[in-house]
Write a protein that holds these residues in place. Sequence first.
Motif, PDB file in Angstrom:
ATOM      1  N   ALA A 283      84.014  29.237  52.245  1.00  0.00           N
ATOM      2  CA  ALA A 283      84.065  30.698  52.404  1.00  0.00           C
ATOM      3  C   ALA A 283      84.532  31.100  53.804  1.00  0.00           C
ATOM      4  O   ALA A 283      84.550  32.292  54.124  1.00  0.00           O
ATOM      5  N   GLU A 284      84.865  30.102  54.617  1.00  0.00           N
ATOM      6  CA  GLU A 284      85.332  30.307  55.995  1.00  0.00           C
ATOM      7  C   GLU A 284      84.284  31.000  56.871  1.00  0.00           C
ATOM      8  O   GLU A 284      84.609  31.782  57.759  1.00  0.00           O
ATOM      9  N   ARG A 285      83.027  30.658  56.638  1.00  0.00           N
ATOM     10  CA  ARG A 285      81.915  31.150  57.456  1.00  0.00           C
ATOM     11  C   ARG A 285      81.528  30.033  58.431  1.00  0.00           C
ATOM     12  O   ARG A 285      80.471  29.409  58.303  1.00  0.00           O
ATOM     13  N   TYR A 286      82.392  29.774  59.386  1.00  0.00           N
ATOM     14  CA  TYR A 286      82.253  28.583  60.213  1.00  0.00           C
ATOM     15  C   TYR A 286      81.072  28.642  61.190  1.00  0.00           C
ATOM     16  O   TYR A 286      80.374  27.649  61.379  1.00  0.00           O
ATOM     17  N   GLU A 287      80.856  29.765  61.817  1.00  0.00           N
ATOM     18  CA  GLU A 287      79.737  29.872  62.752  1.00  0.00           C
ATOM     19  C   GLU A 287      78.400  29.738  62.031  1.00  0.00           C
ATOM     20  O   GLU A 287      77.450  29.162  62.555  1.00  0.00           O
ATOM     21  N   ARG A 288      78.337  30.288  60.826  1.00  0.00           N
ATOM     22  CA  ARG A 288      77.112  30.137  60.034  1.00  0.00           C
ATOM     23  C   ARG A 288      76.907  28.661  59.676  1.00  0.00           C
ATOM     24  O   ARG A 288      75.782  28.153  59.717  1.00  0.00           O
ATOM     25  N   ALA A 289      78.001  27.970  59.338  1.00  0.00           N
ATOM     26  CA  ALA A 289      77.908  26.542  59.015  1.00  0.00           C
ATOM     27  C   ALA A 289      77.372  25.755  60.213  1.00  0.00           C
ATOM     28  O   ALA A 289      76.527  24.862  60.059  1.00  0.00           O
ATOM     29  N   LYS A 290      77.848  26.083  61.394  1.00  0.00           N
ATOM     30  CA  LYS A 290      77.388  25.394  62.611  1.00  0.00           C
ATOM     31  C   LYS A 290      75.900  25.647  62.844  1.00  0.00           C
ATOM     32  O   LYS A 290      75.145  24.734  63.199  1.00  0.00           O
ATOM     33  N   LYS A 291      75.468  26.873  62.638  1.00  0.00           N
ATOM     34  CA  LYS A 291      74.062  27.220  62.824  1.00  0.00           C
ATOM     35  C   LYS A 291      73.180  26.475  61.817  1.00  0.00           C
ATOM     36  O   LYS A 291      72.101  25.986  62.147  1.00  0.00           O
ATOM     37  N   ILE A 292      73.656  26.366  60.574  1.00  0.00           N
ATOM     38  CA  ILE A 292      72.922  25.623  59.545  1.00  0.00           C
ATOM     39  C   ILE A 292      72.728  24.172  59.976  1.00  0.00           C
ATOM     40  O   ILE A 292      71.634  23.611  59.859  1.00  0.00           O
TER      41      ILE A 292
END
Length: 455
Positions: free
Chosen positions: A314-323
């Motif tokens: 979904a191109e939610r990269y910052e959220r992926a990093k936080k996860i």
Amino acid sequence: MRQDRIDAMRYEIVEGHIERTLIRLAWPLIINNMVQVLYNLTDTFWLGKLGKEQLSAPGTAWPLVWFIMSLGMGFATAGFAFVSQYIGAQEYEKANKAAGALYSLMLIFSIAVAVIGVLITPFAMKFMNVTSEVYPYAVNYTRVIFLGIPFSFTLFAFNFLLRAVGDTKTPVKINIFTVFLNIILDPIFIFGWFGFPKLGVVGAAVATMLSNTVGSLIGGYLLFTGKVGIHITSETLMPDIELYFKMFRVGLPASVGGSTDAFGFVVLTRIIYTYGTVAFATYSITNRLTNFMFAFANGISQAMGTMIGQNVGAERYERAKKIAERAMLINLIILGLGTAIIVIFRAQIFSFFIKDEAILAESVKVVRYFSASLPFFGIFSAVTNVFQSSGHTKKSMILGMLRLWGLRIPLSYSLGKVMGDSTGVWIGMGLSNVISALIGFAWFLRGSWMRRIVE
């Protein structure tokens, strides 16, 4: 594919509360891992009643089995990345097509793996420097396990596909059933209860093969009837050269990384056997204990992988990093506590499996020089999971090869030789976990994995 169900799961993974979603996805996986560990502990307990030679057979077999299986498991990693990212991108039909391609590839490859594995087992055992008293048990156990590989592979495919969707409960229900079936069958076939033949070590392998077969058949039924999030049909199983090429391109580094990693453990087995059956039996018990600790950490990492895959899609990269960062912190705490328990109750834990003074003495070295590195390995494992789930399998391949071939094997071999004792091996193994975790975490922070692989 039931789109309303998938949409709901996707929304929670891509938009929902991170910790709450992570725990919701992780707890079934943790239970599954715990049950699997319970089986491994039970297996070790029963074989320990036969002797340290029999107890060593599964631990000797699995590096070889893992090496052969890893050649195909890279495709499962690629399939997971494609399916999870297609779902994150809301391309549900493409997700179904990728699932079908993965299933057919795994089935074909596993048949070849089974044949090759049965043929090379005796030669591999000699290469691993297996002691003469363990050799016959290890050869017979390994060959039976290889015969059941096609069912193991398709069961893996089922687990990967449903985890990619976000359904962590259905695979767990099936795995719990198969593991408990395994636990029941173990002593029946090992000791010949209820009129069955007494098969000894081979009985443990037969129990594993039969239980995996049942699980695979149930999983296949659910996939082909569309009763779960993924629906495989005869059409999606048809060859798609373009999709196969994409899976091959993404999966090859994972296969190379996994197989070289596994072969490294074949070599490590050879190194440990240099110091005798006692050293390897102690290592086998230690592996069971670390697997118990990682039942929790791996559940968190696997749930994290699902969230990483869909958020990257979904191109939610910052959220992926936080996860990923939240998952690493949780794992560090879990493994730190687990290590403390093993250190404090070492004597009682090892004595439970086998009452052997030599093994108890060896366990002091293992706990002192290797166990303290396990929290670091938790970070390393999470980082490689991030790279694989985002589809950047070359990074995980390089990191895995560095840990094993660049650090663990040369350090364990050379320190063992210099010290003239197995202590050097355990120190080398511990150092490899610490150093590779620090390098992996630094690479993760650079963010070069924050790019999706689907259109």
